[in-house]
Motif scaffolding. Structure first.
Motif, PDB file in Angstrom:
ATOM      1  N   GLY A 133       0.816  -1.218   0.000  1.00 25.31           N
ATOM      2  CA  GLY A 133       0.000   0.000   0.000  1.00 25.31           C
ATOM      3  C   GLY A 133       0.846   1.263   0.000  1.00 25.31           C
ATOM      4  O   GLY A 133       0.307   2.367  -0.011  1.00 25.31           O
ATOM      5  N   GLN A 134       2.175   1.118  -0.007  1.00 28.99           N
ATOM      6  CA  GLN A 134       3.047   2.299   0.017  1.00 28.99           C
ATOM      7  C   GLN A 134       3.686   2.526  -1.357  1.00 28.99           C
ATOM      8  O   GLN A 134       3.716   1.620  -2.205  1.00 28.99           O
ATOM      9  CB  GLN A 134       4.132   2.123   1.073  1.00 28.99           C
ATOM     10  N   GLN A 135       4.188   3.738  -1.576  1.00 26.44           N
ATOM     11  CA  GLN A 135       4.860   4.069  -2.832  1.00 26.44           C
ATOM     12  C   GLN A 135       6.280   3.511  -2.786  1.00 26.44           C
ATOM     13  O   GLN A 135       7.040   3.824  -1.869  1.00 26.44           O
ATOM     14  CB  GLN A 135       4.909   5.591  -3.030  1.00 26.44           C
ATOM     15  N   VAL A 136       6.630   2.679  -3.766  1.00 23.60           N
ATOM     16  CA  VAL A 136       7.965   2.076  -3.798  1.00 23.60           C
ATOM     17  C   VAL A 136       8.608   2.303  -5.151  1.00 23.60           C
ATOM     18  O   VAL A 136       7.954   2.696  -6.123  1.00 23.60           O
ATOM     19  CB  VAL A 136       7.912   0.550  -3.527  1.00 23.60           C
ATOM     20  N   GLN A 137       9.916   2.012  -5.190  1.00 21.14           N
ATOM     21  CA  GLN A 137      10.613   1.995  -6.476  1.00 21.14           C
ATOM     22  C   GLN A 137      11.342   0.667  -6.578  1.00 21.14           C
ATOM     23  O   GLN A 137      11.805   0.123  -5.579  1.00 21.14           O
ATOM     24  CB  GLN A 137      11.575   3.168  -6.595  1.00 21.14           C
ATOM     25  N   THR A 138      11.407   0.138  -7.789  1.00 21.40           N
ATOM     26  CA  THR A 138      12.148  -1.105  -7.974  1.00 21.40           C
ATOM     27  C   THR A 138      13.157  -0.888  -9.085  1.00 21.40           C
ATOM     28  O   THR A 138      12.865  -0.246 -10.101  1.00 21.40           O
ATOM     29  CB  THR A 138      11.228  -2.277  -8.374  1.00 21.40           C
ATOM     30  N   PHE A 139      14.344  -1.420  -8.861  1.00 15.58           N
ATOM     31  CA  PHE A 139      15.392  -1.354  -9.874  1.00 15.58           C
ATOM     32  C   PHE A 139      15.594  -2.757 -10.420  1.00 15.58           C
ATOM     33  O   PHE A 139      15.865  -3.683  -9.653  1.00 15.58           O
ATOM     34  CB  PHE A 139      16.697  -0.833  -9.264  1.00 15.58           C
ATOM     35  N   ALA A 140      15.429  -2.911 -11.715  1.00 15.68           N
ATOM     36  CA  ALA A 140      15.548  -4.246 -12.301  1.00 15.68           C
ATOM     37  C   ALA A 140      16.557  -4.223 -13.442  1.00 15.68           C
ATOM     38  O   ALA A 140      16.205  -4.333 -14.610  1.00 15.68           O
ATOM     39  CB  ALA A 140      14.187  -4.718 -12.786  1.00 15.68           C
ATOM     40  N   GLY A 141      17.812  -4.030 -13.081  1.00 18.88           N
ATOM     41  CA  GLY A 141      18.872  -4.139 -14.081  1.00 18.88           C
ATOM     42  C   GLY A 141      19.206  -2.851 -14.819  1.00 18.88           C
ATOM     43  O   GLY A 141      20.191  -2.794 -15.536  1.00 18.88           O
ATOM     44  N   THR A 142      18.400  -1.792 -14.685  1.00 20.06           N
ATOM     45  CA  THR A 142      18.758  -0.513 -15.314  1.00 20.06           C
ATOM     46  C   THR A 142      18.742   0.563 -14.226  1.00 20.06           C
ATOM     47  O   THR A 142      18.317   0.310 -13.102  1.00 20.06           O
ATOM     48  CB  THR A 142      17.736  -0.091 -16.397  1.00 20.06           C
ATOM     49  N   ASP A 143      19.174   1.779 -14.613  1.00 21.07           N
ATOM     50  CA  ASP A 143      19.182   2.865 -13.628  1.00 21.07           C
ATOM     51  C   ASP A 143      17.808   3.513 -13.495  1.00 21.07           C
ATOM     52  O   ASP A 143      17.593   4.357 -12.633  1.00 21.07           O
ATOM     53  CB  ASP A 143      20.182   3.954 -14.049  1.00 21.07           C
ATOM     54  N   ILE A 144      16.910   3.123 -14.399  1.00 21.75           N
ATOM     55  CA  ILE A 144      15.585   3.756 -14.372  1.00 21.75           C
ATOM     56  C   ILE A 144      14.645   2.922 -13.505  1.00 21.75           C
ATOM     57  O   ILE A 144      14.374   1.768 -13.816  1.00 21.75           O
ATOM     58  CB  ILE A 144      15.011   3.880 -15.797  1.00 21.75           C
ATOM     59  N   ARG A 152       9.195  -8.601 -12.415  1.00 21.35           N
ATOM     60  CA  ARG A 152       9.577 -10.013 -12.248  1.00 21.35           C
ATOM     61  C   ARG A 152      10.863 -10.193 -11.448  1.00 21.35           C
ATOM     62  O   ARG A 152      11.062 -11.196 -10.789  1.00 21.35           O
ATOM     63  CB  ARG A 152       9.729 -10.694 -13.606  1.00 21.35           C
ATOM     64  N   PHE A 153      11.781  -9.242 -11.540  1.00 16.75           N
ATOM     65  CA  PHE A 153      12.985  -9.322 -10.709  1.00 16.75           C
ATOM     66  C   PHE A 153      13.466  -7.911 -10.383  1.00 16.75           C
ATOM     67  O   PHE A 153      13.014  -6.941 -11.007  1.00 16.75           O
ATOM     68  CB  PHE A 153      14.086 -10.143 -11.394  1.00 16.75           C
ATOM     69  N   GLY A 154      14.366  -7.827  -9.418  1.00 18.37           N
ATOM     70  CA  GLY A 154      14.879  -6.510  -9.024  1.00 18.37           C
ATOM     71  C   GLY A 154      14.883  -6.370  -7.519  1.00 18.37           C
ATOM     72  O   GLY A 154      14.686  -7.333  -6.796  1.00 18.37           O
ATOM     73  N   ASP A 155      15.131  -5.171  -7.064  1.00 13.12           N
ATOM     74  CA  ASP A 155      15.139  -4.862  -5.629  1.00 13.12           C
ATOM     75  C   ASP A 155      14.099  -3.808  -5.371  1.00 13.12           C
ATOM     76  O   ASP A 155      14.005  -2.836  -6.115  1.00 13.12           O
ATOM     77  CB  ASP A 155      16.494  -4.267  -5.214  1.00 13.12           C
TER      78      ASP A 155
END
Ligand code: BT5
Length: 259
Positions: free
Chosen positions: A210-221, A249-252
């Protein structure tokens, strides 16, 4: 913890095999080699210390002597598990979270492979695979859990704050008991990997829902959005600013700094 105390504490579980090391490079490397040589299903490698412990993407995992749990479990990809292999990291995460809850803590799963307590990392998971030709032969589930206080790495070596079970609980624990709790839970969840209740339980434990997140999946964007939950294959579902559903599908994943 030593081989005798470990075997005694785990005696209720049925292992394919069990290897204990006072010190090793990485339990995952040992388990991958053992699996390639034909290790039986539910074989376990445990070490008191790792000198080359690995995280994902060649990151380091610290396991100082006498303080943490570092183990790798070999699972054969049975007929029943095969359609749900993408849920394997969830199997480990749920089992760790459930056993931490039983000590009285309130863990959260930072998708895909971290367990947090009070926003700090207490455990990490590294799932690797062994193939025979085109067929997936075995899975190796590597788990590191910070148990005693001395397992917490120095802050300057980390990108994310860390803690230990004992620090959070304020009492002493036996590593063997924690390991038993995780594996006992994993045996039960493994049987239910294909059920909806598995995804539901995994989703219920997710950090930042329910919170705003960001995920990095192999690129800087980064991919940004509100964390909604999980797809049936264990991918993460976000809602972007245009109210579109986005599948990662993947990332942090991390909280959006400005959110
Ligand atoms: C993970 O990777 O979190 C997976 C860690 C898996 C470790 C187990 S131990 C048994 C088995 N044998 C192995 O060789 N590995 C597995 P990742 O999400 O990439 O996180 C790695 C990052 O966590 C590092 O870059 C550090 O910043 C941080 N870190 C390292 N050691 C830590 C620790 N003990 N506690 C908390 N954070 C740690």
């Amino acid at each position: 913890m030593n081989e005798t105390s470990l075997k005694k504490s785990l005696s209720k579980l049925k292992f394919g095999g069990l290897r204990y090391f006072d010190s090793i490079g990485s339990t995952n490397d040992e388990a991958l080699a053992w699996a390639a040589e034909g290790a039986a299903d539910f074989s376990l490698v445990v070490a008191d210390e790792q000198t080359q412990g690995r995280g994902r993407l060649n990151r380091k995992w610290f396991t100082p002597k006498g303080s943490a749990l570092a183990f790798s479990l070999i699972l054969h990809s049975s007929e029943a598990m095969r359609p749900y292999l993408s849920r394997t990291v969830g199997l480990a995460a749920l089992s760790i979270a459930e056993s931490c809850s039983k000590t009285g803590l309130d863990p959260r799963i930072k998708w895909p492979n971290d367990i947090l307590i009070d926003g700090k990392k207490i455990a990490g998971i590294l799932v690797e695979t062994v193939w025979s030709g085109d067929e997936l032969d075995s899975l190796v589930i590597g788990v590191g859990i910070n148990v005693h206080r001395a397992s917490i790495p120095p802050r300057e070596l980390l990108q994310f704050p860390a803690t230990s079970l004992e620090h959070e609980l304020g009492r002493e624990l036996r590593r063997e008991d924690i390991l038993f709790g995780v594996l006992d839970s994993l045996v039960r969840w493994r049987e239910r990997m294909g059920r909806d209740e598995f995804i539901k339980a995994w989703e219920d434990q997710l950090a930042f829902r329910g919170q705003q997140v960001q995920t990095f999946a192999g690129t800087d964007i980064p991919v940004m959005g509100e964390l909604l939950g999980l797809e049936l294959d264990g991918s993460l579902r976000l809602l972007d600013k245009h109210r579109n559903s986005v599948v990662v599908r993947f990332g942090d994943v991390s909280l959006r700094p400005s959110a």
